[in-house]
Design a protein around this motif. Structure first.
Motif: not given
Length: 271
Positions: A122-124, A129-130, A135-139, A147-151
């Motif tokens: 999911s792009i935020g 965000t995984l 749409g529930y965030p994975v922990l 959360v991964f960097p946008a690049n």
């Protein structure tokens, strides 16, 4: 004879629930991470017709005369046996080989657990965000959303067998991201409360979630990227169980018909 009517009726109700459970298993035969469910029964109250110490002649006897009053469903338990690993083309598909569960954060802020590793990105504002398909965030292992960097290109993501994340840069060199999937185990997974969307909730019966990253006595699960754990439902077994349940339902209905015929014969005696 009235006892037989109600006993047979309780059997029909119980077998209907059994068929409902089997139908749910068959409906989810292709559901990722689904665990087979089984209805369990127990007898209802027993009515004592004669005690152990009396007979019609007043003599002692070793056992009483008791008649049962039917059956009911006491529980529907899930079998957490390992499901088959199915190949997937998605780079964010993860299968668990072991006893672990993924952790996700629900819309209410609570943590839930699942075996369905078919995740999406999911792009935020903070990056990628995984998340689950809902749409529930994975922990991660620290209980925080991953959360991964946008690049970081999603196709470059690499997940090792221990759940640690990395990615391949432009030079195809591996870069460790210092984040890992949160994998949790339970002393009694059958005690988990089943929710919608393949999620499970912690209960007193399941025990608290145990983090594989911090608990030393747990056998760690193996994470397989580009694989998904399929349903552990065995279709042949479920079809046999369905036939048995249907025949049991029919036999209980026959008992009601037989009791009705006997009551009809008794009513005709006055004629």
């Amino acid at each position: 004879m009235m006892r037989s009517l109600w006993s047979a009726a309780s059997g029909m109700i119980a077998q209907q629930t059994n068929v409902d459970s089997i139908a749910n298993n068959l409906a989810n035969v292709n559901t990722t991470g689904y665990k087979n469910e089984k209805a369990e029964f127990k007898t209802l109250l027993y009515q004592t017709l004669q005690t152990r110490t009396t007979t019609a002649n007043g003599e002692e006897k070793p056992i009483p005369a008791q008649v049962g009053l039917g059956t009911r469903v006491v529980a529907i338990t899930s079998s957490f046996e390992q499901g088959p690993m199915l190949a997937s083309e998605s780079n964010t598909a993860f299968g668990i080989n072991g006893d672990g569960f993924f952790a996700v954060r629900g819309v209410d802020g609570n943590t839930y657990y699942t075996r369905n590793g078919d995740f999406k990105l999911s792009i935020g504002n903070d990056g990628l965000t995984l998340a689950t398909a809902e749409g529930y965030p994975v922990l991660d292992s620290q209980g925080q959303p991953i959360v991964f960097p946008a690049n970081v290109n999603s196709s470059a993501l690499v997940v090792n067998s221990d759940g640690t994340f990395g990615y391949r840069n432009g030079n195809n060199a591996y870069v460790d991201m210092n984040v890992s999937l949160g994998i949790f185990q339970f002393n009694n997974p059958a005690g988990l409360e089943k929710m919608s969307n393949g999620l499970f909730n912690v209960t007193e019966a399941s025990g608290a979630a145990m983090n594989e990253a911090t608990e030393q006595n747990l056998i760690p699960s193996e994470i397989k990227q580009k694989y998904l754990e399929g349903s552990n439902v065995q279709v042949a077994d479920e079809m046999v169980n369905l036939i048995v349940a249907q025949r049991a339902y029919e036999m209980n209905s026959k008992a009601i018909q037989a009791t009705d015929d006997m009551l009809g014969q008794a009513n005709q005696l006055k004629r």
